[in-house]
Design an enzyme around this catalytic site. Structure first.
Site, PDB file in Angstrom:
ATOM      1  N   CYS A   2       0.834  -1.205   0.000  1.00  0.00           N
ATOM      2  CA  CYS A   2       0.000   0.000   0.000  1.00  0.00           C
ATOM      3  C   CYS A   2       0.869   1.255   0.000  1.00  0.00           C
ATOM      4  O   CYS A   2       2.029   1.226   0.404  1.00  0.00           O
ATOM      5  CB  CYS A   2      -0.874   0.020   1.235  1.00  0.00           C
ATOM      6  SG  CYS A   2      -1.739  -1.518   1.519  1.00  0.00           S
ATOM      7  N   ARG A  27       2.329   1.028  -6.034  1.00  0.00           N
ATOM      8  CA  ARG A  27       2.513   0.218  -4.821  1.00  0.00           C
ATOM      9  C   ARG A  27       1.287  -0.626  -4.498  1.00  0.00           C
ATOM     10  O   ARG A  27       1.343  -1.531  -3.662  1.00  0.00           O
ATOM     11  CB  ARG A  27       2.819   1.123  -3.627  1.00  0.00           C
ATOM     12  CG  ARG A  27       4.087   1.914  -3.767  1.00  0.00           C
ATOM     13  CD  ARG A  27       4.251   2.825  -2.587  1.00  0.00           C
ATOM     14  NE  ARG A  27       4.548   2.093  -1.380  1.00  0.00           N
ATOM     15  CZ  ARG A  27       5.779   1.814  -0.965  1.00  0.00           C
ATOM     16  NH1 ARG A  27       6.805   2.245  -1.642  1.00  0.00           N
ATOM     17  NH2 ARG A  27       5.973   1.137   0.138  1.00  0.00           N
ATOM     18  N   TRP A  73      -3.304  -2.317  -1.513  1.00  0.00           N
ATOM     19  CA  TRP A  73      -3.065  -3.647  -2.063  1.00  0.00           C
ATOM     20  C   TRP A  73      -3.589  -4.591  -0.986  1.00  0.00           C
ATOM     21  O   TRP A  73      -3.001  -4.707   0.091  1.00  0.00           O
ATOM     22  CB  TRP A  73      -1.572  -3.855  -2.293  1.00  0.00           C
ATOM     23  CG  TRP A  73      -1.247  -5.161  -2.961  1.00  0.00           C
ATOM     24  CD1 TRP A  73      -1.245  -5.412  -4.297  1.00  0.00           C
ATOM     25  CD2 TRP A  73      -0.861  -6.380  -2.330  1.00  0.00           C
ATOM     26  NE1 TRP A  73      -0.891  -6.713  -4.532  1.00  0.00           N
ATOM     27  CE2 TRP A  73      -0.650  -7.344  -3.342  1.00  0.00           C
ATOM     28  CE3 TRP A  73      -0.681  -6.778  -0.994  1.00  0.00           C
ATOM     29  CZ2 TRP A  73      -0.263  -8.653  -3.079  1.00  0.00           C
ATOM     30  CZ3 TRP A  73      -0.307  -8.092  -0.723  1.00  0.00           C
ATOM     31  CH2 TRP A  73      -0.101  -9.013  -1.770  1.00  0.00           C
ATOM     32  N   ASN A  99      -0.176   0.677   6.166  1.00  0.00           N
ATOM     33  CA  ASN A  99       0.495  -0.260   5.270  1.00  0.00           C
ATOM     34  C   ASN A  99       1.156  -1.308   6.165  1.00  0.00           C
ATOM     35  O   ASN A  99       1.906  -0.945   7.069  1.00  0.00           O
ATOM     36  CB  ASN A  99       1.550   0.509   4.446  1.00  0.00           C
ATOM     37  CG  ASN A  99       2.376  -0.403   3.551  1.00  0.00           C
ATOM     38  OD1 ASN A  99       2.032  -1.567   3.343  1.00  0.00           O
ATOM     39  ND2 ASN A  99       3.460   0.127   3.019  1.00  0.00           N
ATOM     40  N   GLY A 100       0.870  -2.585   5.945  1.00  0.00           N
ATOM     41  CA  GLY A 100       1.458  -3.621   6.789  1.00  0.00           C
ATOM     42  C   GLY A 100       0.387  -4.621   7.203  1.00  0.00           C
ATOM     43  O   GLY A 100      -0.711  -4.637   6.643  1.00  0.00           O
ATOM     44  N   GLU A 486      13.911 -15.029 -16.110  1.00  0.00           N
ATOM     45  CA  GLU A 486      13.468 -13.646 -16.078  1.00  0.00           C
ATOM     46  C   GLU A 486      12.507 -13.352 -17.242  1.00  0.00           C
ATOM     47  O   GLU A 486      11.490 -12.668 -17.066  1.00  0.00           O
ATOM     48  CB  GLU A 486      14.696 -12.715 -16.106  1.00  0.00           C
ATOM     49  CG  GLU A 486      14.397 -11.228 -16.165  1.00  0.00           C
ATOM     50  CD  GLU A 486      13.582 -10.684 -14.994  1.00  0.00           C
ATOM     51  OE1 GLU A 486      13.328 -11.420 -14.030  1.00  0.00           O
ATOM     52  OE2 GLU A 486      13.167  -9.518 -15.081  1.00  0.00           O
ATOM     53  N   LYS A 490       8.687 -12.091 -16.718  1.00  0.00           N
ATOM     54  CA  LYS A 490       8.174 -10.847 -17.323  1.00  0.00           C
ATOM     55  C   LYS A 490       6.869 -11.126 -18.059  1.00  0.00           C
ATOM     56  O   LYS A 490       5.912 -10.373 -17.946  1.00  0.00           O
ATOM     57  CB  LYS A 490       9.160 -10.243 -18.322  1.00  0.00           C
ATOM     58  CG  LYS A 490      10.350  -9.472 -17.842  1.00  0.00           C
ATOM     59  CD  LYS A 490      10.092  -8.239 -17.047  1.00  0.00           C
ATOM     60  CE  LYS A 490       9.799  -8.527 -15.615  1.00  0.00           C
ATOM     61  NZ  LYS A 490      10.823  -8.512 -14.647  1.00  0.00           N
ATOM     62  N   GLU A 493       3.878 -12.088 -15.595  1.00  0.00           N
ATOM     63  CA  GLU A 493       3.346 -11.071 -14.692  1.00  0.00           C
ATOM     64  C   GLU A 493       2.584  -9.964 -15.408  1.00  0.00           C
ATOM     65  O   GLU A 493       1.639  -9.418 -14.851  1.00  0.00           O
ATOM     66  CB  GLU A 493       4.427 -10.497 -13.768  1.00  0.00           C
ATOM     67  CG  GLU A 493       5.498  -9.692 -14.435  1.00  0.00           C
ATOM     68  CD  GLU A 493       6.595  -9.270 -13.470  1.00  0.00           C
ATOM     69  OE1 GLU A 493       6.343  -9.145 -12.271  1.00  0.00           O
ATOM     70  OE2 GLU A 493       7.723  -9.046 -13.954  1.00  0.00           O
ATOM     71  N   HIS A 509      13.932 -33.627 -19.272  1.00  0.00           N
ATOM     72  CA  HIS A 509      13.563 -34.351 -18.049  1.00  0.00           C
ATOM     73  C   HIS A 509      12.110 -34.074 -17.646  1.00  0.00           C
ATOM     74  O   HIS A 509      11.750 -34.241 -16.483  1.00  0.00           O
ATOM     75  CB  HIS A 509      14.522 -33.989 -16.922  1.00  0.00           C
ATOM     76  CG  HIS A 509      15.945 -34.337 -17.236  1.00  0.00           C
ATOM     77  ND1 HIS A 509      16.404 -35.639 -17.258  1.00  0.00           N
ATOM     78  CD2 HIS A 509      16.997 -33.566 -17.606  1.00  0.00           C
ATOM     79  CE1 HIS A 509      17.688 -35.651 -17.598  1.00  0.00           C
ATOM     80  NE2 HIS A 509      18.069 -34.397 -17.815  1.00  0.00           N
ATOM     81  N   LYS A 608       4.468  -3.049  -6.441  1.00  0.00           N
ATOM     82  CA  LYS A 608       5.883  -2.833  -6.720  1.00  0.00           C
ATOM     83  C   LYS A 608       6.773  -3.197  -5.545  1.00  0.00           C
ATOM     84  O   LYS A 608       7.847  -3.735  -5.705  1.00  0.00           O
ATOM     85  CB  LYS A 608       6.082  -1.367  -7.104  1.00  0.00           C
ATOM     86  CG  LYS A 608       7.491  -1.023  -7.525  1.00  0.00           C
ATOM     87  CD  LYS A 608       7.810  -1.616  -8.876  1.00  0.00           C
ATOM     88  CE  LYS A 608       9.231  -1.369  -9.304  1.00  0.00           C
ATOM     89  NZ  LYS A 608       9.611  -2.272 -10.392  1.00  0.00           N
TER      90      LYS A 608
HETATM   91  C1  F6R Z   1       9.245  -8.705 -11.110  1.00  0.00           C
HETATM   92  C2  F6R Z   1       9.336  -7.919  -9.904  1.00  0.00           C
HETATM   93  C3  F6R Z   1       9.383  -8.626  -8.605  1.00  0.00           C
HETATM   94  C4  F6R Z   1      10.496  -8.025  -7.735  1.00  0.00           C
HETATM   95  C5  F6R Z   1      10.476  -8.654  -6.346  1.00  0.00           C
HETATM   96  C6  F6R Z   1      11.618  -8.133  -5.486  1.00  0.00           C
HETATM   97  O1  F6R Z   1       9.229  -7.900 -12.246  1.00  0.00           O
HETATM   98  O2  F6R Z   1       9.385  -6.727  -9.950  1.00  0.00           O
HETATM   99  O3  F6R Z   1       9.563  -9.996  -8.769  1.00  0.00           O
HETATM  100  O4  F6R Z   1      11.719  -8.245  -8.360  1.00  0.00           O
HETATM  101  O5  F6R Z   1       9.262  -8.371  -5.719  1.00  0.00           O
HETATM  102  O6  F6R Z   1      11.537  -6.759  -5.340  1.00  0.00           O
HETATM  103  P1  F6R Z   1      12.785  -5.917  -4.858  1.00  0.00           P
HETATM  104  O7  F6R Z   1      13.822  -6.009  -5.903  1.00  0.00           O
HETATM  105  O8  F6R Z   1      12.246  -4.521  -4.705  1.00  0.00           O
HETATM  106  O9  F6R Z   1      13.235  -6.506  -3.567  1.00  0.00           O
END
Ligand code: F6R
Length: 613
Positions: A2, A27, A73, A99-100, A486, A490, A493, A509, A608
């Site tokens: 949040c 966020r 969130w 937030n929390g 990765e 991408k 998500e 496998h 985020k």
């Molecule tokens: C994927 C993404 C998440 C973050 C993960 C860690 O695109 O953004 O998987 O990489 O939540 O976040 P940080 O790097 O902020 O600890």
């Protein structure tokens, strides 16, 4: 998770709060709300985006010069109007944004209900407003501030909190444990936010709250103390980010802007740290701990998501260039094992936001067991960057798109510089080799630029063809195995297409059973020393009619001939290849998501900065 904002001053609070919430929307974006004090407590909140809130605030002409706001969130209770923040106490005179997670909210709620309080939402936050009021109105001798302190002592869990009370109509109360909060100091006005983005256009002077601290803020002053009421003098920091850095600059999405920023963000990350002429690397943030790093028995890397993928690239880099053993851990798993880590070990945590709860917990666990803890973070002033013993900032600039792009490449650049530095210090890389590596590293920003210019059109064509593919497989070897992970992350998500990344050899496998004429298989065949093996894996996919999209070194005609689509990247050393191969994969996911009509910058269910476990 949040986002919290607060404002007290002379401006229209609604305007400042809404603008701030828009900046924090990455966020969390399932609902939004504000409480503005204007002789009464005016609350406007509801499910949906901040834009809806903005409209209803304008329609209801809610004005005032002090208020708090929140973008949610959901953790407890589905996203709906009632569960949106702010939450009010029974009398409606106290409003709280949070937030929390409050872990003991059930037992507290039961007690408060027995005392006759009525709850309207399913959130854990509502108990905070109710408990503060219960304590505050329970005795004439208790001030509002004391009621907050007593409440916080009963709460188990994490919080970033902003609170207003009609009895103290010129003050905002904030408190922090586990969820970031900072205070922006203006001229006759103060700003509160979960991160710097809502504040930067008004002031560059900020105070970061630490865990266990609270502050009482009015337009002209602030007082920071512990929740045990011990007064504190806090350092005032200067923000280094600019307003331009947090706007879209003409791009349709932050994600696309951030993908295209990479030549610059990588160059910014390298700037002042590498010296091509001398073959040296300078990393000021870890200079003082270099001896410990040289003597480390091993490095344990802990991170989550994309940062975990960069950690995997780091494992290849440190082992190859510095001959230091590395283990890479999911931060969330590390902390709940009985991890074998202690003196002589180095833990390296990687986090774009510097606020990820699991990564922070792993850091604390390793520190408590005697390991030295280093960090790679993007956000200056973040909790992780402040709690590590030393570290290196990525300098990628603010990353607003929820899917991480430029933060990943910047993390890999930092890991590369660290591994090279360590290799040089340990005598595994001589002067001549160091110069060669550094010359090649310095050329990476131009090569990324070349890829962006060269493959934008072809990735759009590929995206058109595969927009409705239900599944994707990504295969890579060596340095490009983490890139396969990765690329798959991408895609899933932001486009909600199921995608899996695998080490290419592992395909036979199990995952090979999935391959038929409907399955696009992205192969990253750009690591020279494993290319022959990769060609065999491509043949295996072709034999089962899988559709090959390849990312390959230019002039690799064998791979090109086997592929339905291929994107060639400029040649580089194998160990730098992830910095190039990931770029077309970011673009491919982006264009597929756009074609599918997905909200690229704010994908469903994501946030985020993941500040809850
Ligand atoms: C994927 C993404 C998440 C973050 C993960 C860690 O695109 O953004 O998987 O990489 O939540 O976040 P940080 O790097 O902020 O600890």
């Amino acid at each position: 998770m949040c986002g919290i904002v607060g404002y007290v001053g002379t401006r229209d609070a609604g305007d400042v709060l809404v603008k701030g919430l828009k900046r924090l929307e990455y966020r969390g974006y399932d609902s939004a709300g504000v409480a503005i004090l204007n002789g009464e407590m005016s609350v406007q909140k509801g499910k949906g985006k901040v834009i809806n809130l903005e409209k209803s605030l304008a329609a209801n002409e809610i004005k005032g010069h002090i208020g708090i706001g929140h973008t949610r969130w959901a953790t407890h209770g589905e996203p709906n109007d009632v569960n949106s923040h702010p939450h009010l106490s029974e009398s409606g005179r106290i409003a709280v944004v949070h937030n929390g997670i409050i872990e003991n909210y059930n037992s507290l709620k039961r007690k408060l209900t027995e005392n006759g309080r009525t709850f309207h939402s399913q959130t854990d936050t509502e108990i905070i407003a109710q408990l503060i009021e219960e304590i505050y109105t329970g005795s004439d001798k208790i001030t509002f501030e004391q009621a907050i302190q007593l409440t916080l002592k009963q709460i188990v869990g994490t919080y970033g909190l902003a609170i207003v009370n009609l009895d103290t109509p010129d003050k905002i109360y904030i408190a922090r444990k586990g969820s970031p909060l900072l205070l922006g100091i203006g001229e006759n006005e103060m700003f509160i936010a979960s991160d710097a983005s809502p504040i930067v256009e008004y002031t560059n002077k900020v105070v970061y709250l630490d865990d266990g601290e609270m502050a009482v803020v009015d337009a002209n002053s602030y007082e920071v103390k512990t929740i045990d009421d011990v007064a504190l003098t806090k350092e005032v920091h200067e923000l280094a980010i600019s307003l331009d850095a947090i706007e879209k600059a003409g791009y349709p999405h932050f994600m696309l802007k951030e993908i295209f920023e990479q030549p610059r963000s990588i160059a910014d990350c390298l700037r002042g740290r590498i010296n091509e002429k001398n073959g040296t690397i300078q990393l000021g943030g870890i200079a003082e701990v270099m001896d410990d790093l040289v003597n480390a028995k091993r490095i344990v890397i802990a991170a989550c998501g994309t940062s975990w993928h960069s950690g995997l690239v780091g494992e290849y880099l440190f082992e190859h260039l510095a001959k230091t053993p590395v283990e890479v851990e999911y931060a969330s798993e590390f902390r709940y094992r009985d991890p074998l880590i202690g003196e002589g070990d180095v833990m390296l945590v990687i986090s774009q936001s510097g606020e990820t709860a699991d990564t922070l917990a792993a850091l604390r666990e390793a520190k408590a067991r005697g390991a030295m803890v280093l960090g790679i973070c993007n956000v200056v002033g973040s909790t992780i960057s402040r709690e590590t013993d030393a570290g290196v900032f990525t300098h990628a600039g603010p990353e607003i798109g929820v899917a991480s792009t430029k933060a990943f490449t910047a993390q890999v650049v930092v890991l590369t510089m660290m591994a090279l530095k360590l290799g040089i210090e340990k005598g595994h890389i001589n002067k001549k080799q160091a110069k060669e590596y550094i010359r090649e590293l310095a050329a990476i920003p131009d090569k990324v630029d070349q890829i962006l210019k060269g493959c934008d059109d072809v990735t759009q064509d590929m995206a058109k063809l595969f927009t409705y593919a239900p599944n994707f497989l990504y295969l890579g070897r060596s340095y490009n195995f983490p890139v396969a992970l990765e690329g798959a992350l991408k895609l899933k998500e932001i486009s909600y297409i199921h995608a899996e990344g695998y080490p290419a050899a592992e395909m036979k496998h199990g995952p090979i059973a999935l391959i038929d004429e409907m399955m696009p298989v992205v192969v990253i065949a750009a690591t020279d020393h494993t290319n022959d093996k990769m060609v065999s894996n491509i043949e295996e996919v072709k034999a089962r009619k899988g559709r090959i999209i390849s990312i390959m070194n230019s002039e690799n005609s064998e791979v090109k001939d086997l592929s339905e689509f291929s994107i060639s990247i400029p040649s580089t050393k194998d160990c730098f290849s992830p910095l190039l191969t990931v770029i077309p994969l970011q673009l491919l996911s982006y264009y597929i998501a756009v074609n599918r009509g997905c909200n690229v910058d704010q994908p469903r269910n994501l946030a985020k900065s993941v500040t809850v476990e």
